[in-house]
Structures are given as structure tokens and as C-alpha cells.
Design a protein around this motif. Structure first.
Motif, PDB file in Angstrom:
ATOM      1  N   ILE A 155       9.084 -20.125 -37.602  1.00 41.05           N
ATOM      2  CA  ILE A 155       8.868 -19.688 -36.229  1.00 41.05           C
ATOM      3  C   ILE A 155      10.203 -19.156 -35.735  1.00 41.05           C
ATOM      4  O   ILE A 155      11.224 -19.838 -35.818  1.00 41.05           O
ATOM      5  CB  ILE A 155       8.382 -20.846 -35.336  1.00 41.05           C
ATOM      6  CG1 ILE A 155       7.064 -21.413 -35.876  1.00 41.05           C
ATOM      7  CG2 ILE A 155       8.199 -20.367 -33.901  1.00 41.05           C
ATOM      8  CD1 ILE A 155       6.600 -22.670 -35.152  1.00 41.05           C
ATOM      9  N   TYR A 156      10.217 -17.929 -35.253  1.00 42.08           N
ATOM     10  CA  TYR A 156      11.454 -17.258 -34.891  1.00 42.08           C
ATOM     11  C   TYR A 156      11.858 -17.591 -33.451  1.00 42.08           C
ATOM     12  O   TYR A 156      11.010 -17.749 -32.575  1.00 42.08           O
ATOM     13  CB  TYR A 156      11.309 -15.747 -35.065  1.00 42.08           C
ATOM     14  CG  TYR A 156      10.917 -15.354 -36.465  1.00 42.08           C
ATOM     15  CD1 TYR A 156      11.850 -15.391 -37.499  1.00 42.08           C
ATOM     16  CD2 TYR A 156       9.612 -14.972 -36.761  1.00 42.08           C
ATOM     17  CE1 TYR A 156      11.489 -15.045 -38.797  1.00 42.08           C
ATOM     18  CE2 TYR A 156       9.245 -14.630 -38.053  1.00 42.08           C
ATOM     19  CZ  TYR A 156      10.187 -14.667 -39.071  1.00 42.08           C
ATOM     20  OH  TYR A 156       9.828 -14.329 -40.342  1.00 42.08           O
TER      21      TYR A 156
ATOM     22  N   GLU B 163      22.736 -11.096 -28.994  1.00 43.78           N
ATOM     23  CA  GLU B 163      23.844 -11.224 -29.934  1.00 43.78           C
ATOM     24  C   GLU B 163      23.336 -11.869 -31.213  1.00 43.78           C
ATOM     25  O   GLU B 163      22.720 -12.944 -31.174  1.00 43.78           O
ATOM     26  CB  GLU B 163      24.966 -12.076 -29.331  1.00 43.78           C
ATOM     27  CG  GLU B 163      26.187 -12.170 -30.238  1.00 43.78           C
ATOM     28  CD  GLU B 163      27.343 -12.917 -29.603  1.00 43.78           C
ATOM     29  OE1 GLU B 163      28.290 -13.279 -30.341  1.00 43.78           O
ATOM     30  OE2 GLU B 163      27.302 -13.145 -28.370  1.00 43.78           O
ATOM     31  N   ILE B 164      23.556 -11.197 -32.335  1.00 44.66           N
ATOM     32  CA  ILE B 164      23.103 -11.711 -33.621  1.00 44.66           C
ATOM     33  C   ILE B 164      24.210 -12.582 -34.231  1.00 44.66           C
ATOM     34  O   ILE B 164      25.334 -12.128 -34.435  1.00 44.66           O
ATOM     35  CB  ILE B 164      22.744 -10.556 -34.584  1.00 44.66           C
ATOM     36  CG1 ILE B 164      21.661  -9.658 -33.958  1.00 44.66           C
ATOM     37  CG2 ILE B 164      22.255 -11.113 -35.917  1.00 44.66           C
ATOM     38  CD1 ILE B 164      20.372 -10.377 -33.609  1.00 44.66           C
ATOM     39  N   LEU B 165      23.877 -13.853 -34.481  1.00 42.47           N
ATOM     40  CA  LEU B 165      24.821 -14.807 -35.030  1.00 42.47           C
ATOM     41  C   LEU B 165      24.404 -15.221 -36.433  1.00 42.47           C
ATOM     42  O   LEU B 165      23.210 -15.335 -36.725  1.00 42.47           O
ATOM     43  CB  LEU B 165      24.895 -16.051 -34.140  1.00 42.47           C
ATOM     44  CG  LEU B 165      25.293 -15.860 -32.681  1.00 42.47           C
ATOM     45  CD1 LEU B 165      25.240 -17.198 -31.955  1.00 42.47           C
ATOM     46  CD2 LEU B 165      26.669 -15.244 -32.573  1.00 42.47           C
ATOM     47  N   ASN B 166      25.375 -15.465 -37.282  1.00 39.11           N
ATOM     48  CA  ASN B 166      25.072 -16.000 -38.608  1.00 39.11           C
ATOM     49  C   ASN B 166      24.491 -17.403 -38.500  1.00 39.11           C
ATOM     50  O   ASN B 166      23.642 -17.809 -39.287  1.00 39.11           O
ATOM     51  CB  ASN B 166      26.333 -16.030 -39.481  1.00 39.11           C
ATOM     52  CG  ASN B 166      26.812 -14.633 -39.844  1.00 39.11           C
ATOM     53  OD1 ASN B 166      26.002 -13.714 -39.982  1.00 39.11           O
ATOM     54  ND2 ASN B 166      28.117 -14.471 -39.987  1.00 39.11           N
TER      55      ASN B 166
ATOM     56  N   GLU C 198      19.646 -13.050 -38.062  1.00 43.25           N
ATOM     57  CA  GLU C 198      19.146 -11.848 -38.738  1.00 43.25           C
ATOM     58  C   GLU C 198      17.651 -11.917 -39.019  1.00 43.25           C
ATOM     59  O   GLU C 198      16.965 -10.893 -39.044  1.00 43.25           O
ATOM     60  CB  GLU C 198      19.917 -11.627 -40.043  1.00 43.25           C
ATOM     61  CG  GLU C 198      21.354 -11.169 -39.861  1.00 43.25           C
ATOM     62  CD  GLU C 198      21.450  -9.711 -39.403  1.00 43.25           C
ATOM     63  OE1 GLU C 198      20.432  -9.011 -39.411  1.00 43.25           O
ATOM     64  OE2 GLU C 198      22.559  -9.294 -39.016  1.00 43.25           O
ATOM     65  N   LYS C 199      17.120 -13.119 -39.226  1.00 42.70           N
ATOM     66  CA  LYS C 199      15.681 -13.249 -39.514  1.00 42.70           C
ATOM     67  C   LYS C 199      14.855 -12.754 -38.334  1.00 42.70           C
ATOM     68  O   LYS C 199      13.843 -12.078 -38.506  1.00 42.70           O
ATOM     69  CB  LYS C 199      15.331 -14.713 -39.833  1.00 42.70           C
ATOM     70  CG  LYS C 199      15.972 -15.267 -41.081  1.00 42.70           C
ATOM     71  CD  LYS C 199      15.367 -16.598 -41.483  1.00 42.70           C
ATOM     72  CE  LYS C 199      15.611 -17.701 -40.462  1.00 42.70           C
ATOM     73  NZ  LYS C 199      17.037 -18.053 -40.332  1.00 42.70           N
ATOM     74  N   LEU C 200      15.282 -13.121 -37.141  1.00 47.82           N
ATOM     75  CA  LEU C 200      14.566 -12.670 -35.947  1.00 47.82           C
ATOM     76  C   LEU C 200      14.688 -11.159 -35.787  1.00 47.82           C
ATOM     77  O   LEU C 200      13.721 -10.478 -35.454  1.00 47.82           O
ATOM     78  CB  LEU C 200      15.117 -13.381 -34.708  1.00 47.82           C
ATOM     79  CG  LEU C 200      14.456 -13.142 -33.342  1.00 47.82           C
ATOM     80  CD1 LEU C 200      14.879 -11.846 -32.683  1.00 47.82           C
ATOM     81  CD2 LEU C 200      12.944 -13.245 -33.419  1.00 47.82           C
TER      82      LEU C 200
END
Length: 274
Positions: free
Chosen positions: A101-102, A142-145, A115-117
């Protein structure tokens, strides 16, 4: 009407159309109400970073109730903030990840995802123009690792769940409150998760106390189910004509749809302007 009122306004579907249009009649209603001495507040499920900057830059509002009541600000001053308990948040992230579930974590200053989302969201909208429009509605993410490190989270949006609202609520426990979105794709459900007890009504109370006004002095305008706490708390509630049937049933007044000068007409019917 000479007595000052505090007017709380949802954004999407109330102040602004779902195409991000701010009707000139809506702006005029706000200008006239402000000139008459009434206080105007945005009251939204969006966190502060998600509120359209151009809407705030109009200078028409005396404050915001954001994050579904978890972030209250008056004239730039933070009156109240509440963040999701870090331990509870990490447990939720792990549980959601195991079930694919994203999540988008909605903070006081930004939105955070991994990144999956991002890949999932891009897969939903293969048309670049449509995807870009959806991203504008959502706001900057903001895309976080590692989203576990995201700071000051006020609420969470979830996507692509196979569980119903009731099933998800039972699974994640009473600390959180789950609201299901009316939008689903391929049987997969979306929605939002807030901390139980923190809603628009609570945010309104903090704002009213700050300005020395009573609950009876408040008027709430909304269009959807997440506006119900606001509308039930307000001294007078007004539903937009484009709103859900549940919202209309809960309201004291129902005005026209936003695209048909509904906000202006609602202000007139509520006695804010003539």
C-alpha cells in the motif's frame, strides 16, 4: 449583519473548482465579507505546504486550519500543531509496505514519498498532460530514499489498498482514523489517515479561542465528507451545491455549485454580505 463572524472555508470544491479555478464571484464574496469585518479562514485537509500559494497571496484570509485540524495558523503565527507519534508512524509505514500500500507522508512543510510511490503514480497516468495536472493538484512531493526520516508528519495519504475503510481501520488500530476516498481504480482504494481526535472542528476551536469568538460565531462552508466535523461544529453550516449528498443532509443551508456563483450566494444567504 453587524456582528463579526468567523467563516471557515474548505478549498477544493468550495473556494476553488477541481480545475483550480477561483471564480471571480467567490473572490468578490470574500472581499465584501472582509470589508464588513468578518474573519475568513481556510479550513482544509491539505497540509500547509499543499495550499495553493496564489490563494494565500490574495491576502483575503486571516488564517488557516490545515492538515485536517492538526496545523492552525493566524496571520502567519503558529497557534497549534500536532504531529503523528514517531513510533506509531514507523509501525504504520512498515505495515503498509508489507502489503504494498503506497503512502505519501504529509508534513507541515512538505510532502514525502519514496520511489515506489512515484513509479506507481506515473503508471496511473500514462498521458503526460493528465499526470502533470494531477501532480499540480497534489503539490510538491519530495522523494526520499527512506521516508521513515521524513519530519513533522501531520497526516498520511494512502493508495492502492485492497482493504476497505473498515478493514483498514480495524487493522491499524484506534490511534489512527481512516477516511476512504471516493476515487478508486481497479478495485484498489485510496484515502487518508489522520490521528484520531484531530479534525477540522478541533482546529476551529483553537482559532476561535485565539480570536475570542464563540462556536456560535462560526460559519462553515464545505462540500465533502471530510468537511463534516467542521460543519457539525459550526454555528451555521453551508453545503455547496456540488457537494456530496451526505454533506448536504448535514448542512443548515445548501447553496448553488461553485461554478454557478455558489459561494457568493451562500455568503448572501448566511447573512455575511448583501
Amino acid at each position: 449583519m453587524n456582528h463579526r463572524k468567523a467563516v471557515f472555508l474548505d478549498i477544493d470544491g468550495t473556494l476553488v473548482t477541481f480545475q483550480r479555478k477561483f471564480p471571480s464571484s467567490a473572490r468578490l464574496a470574500l472581499e465584501k465579507a472582509g470589508a464588513a469585518g468578518h474573519l475568513l479562514f481556510i479550513c482544509t485537509g491539505r497540509t500547509p505546504s499543499q495550499i495553493y500559494p496564489w490563494l494565500l497571496e490574495t491576502g483575503l484570509f486571516d488564517g488557516i486550519v490545515a492538515g485536517a485540524g492538526s496545523d492552525v495558523r493566524a496571520n502567519g503565527e503558529i497557534i497549534f500543531q500536532h504531529f503523528v507519534d514517531r513510533k506509531k508512524l514507523l509501525e504504520l509505514i512498515h505495515w503498509m509496505n508489507e502489503r504494498q500500500i503506497y503512502l505519501i507522508l504529509q508534513g507541515s512543510e512538505d510532502l514525502y514519498a519514496d520511489e515506489k510511490l512515484l513509479a506507481f503514480h506515473r503508471s496511473l497516468y500514462t498521458d503526460d498532460a493528465v499526470r502533470q495536472e494531477r501532480e499540480k493538484l497534489l503539490g510538491h512531493v519530495e522523494i526520499l530514499n527512506d521516508i521513515e526520516g521524513a519530519p513533522n508528519i501531520e497526516k498520511i495519504a494512502y493508495y492502492h489498498s485492497t482493504l476497505t475503510q473498515k478493514e483498514l481501520q480495524e487493522a491499524i488500530g484506534p490511534y489512527f482514523s481512516v477516511t476512504e476516498s471516493s476515487i478508486s481504480r481497479g478495485g484498489r482504494l485510496n484515502g487518508e489517515i489522520t490521528v484520531r481526535g484531530f479534525d477540522k472542528a478541533l482546529g476551529m476551536k483553537y482559532m476561535l479561542d485565539h480570536f475570542g469568538l464563540s462556536r456560535e460565531d462560526s460559519i462553515g462552508f464545505g462540500d465533502s465528507e471530510n468537511d463534516l466535523p467542521m460543519m457539525n461544529y459550526a454555528g451555521l453550516s453551508v453545503a455547496m451545491g456540488n457537494g456530496s449528498e451526505e454533506t448536504k443532509k448535514a448542512a443548515d443551508l445548501v447553496t448553488s455549485p461553485i461554478e454557478e456563483d455558489g459561494l457568493y450566494q451562500g455568503f448572501v444567504r448566511a447573512g455575511l454580505i448583501s
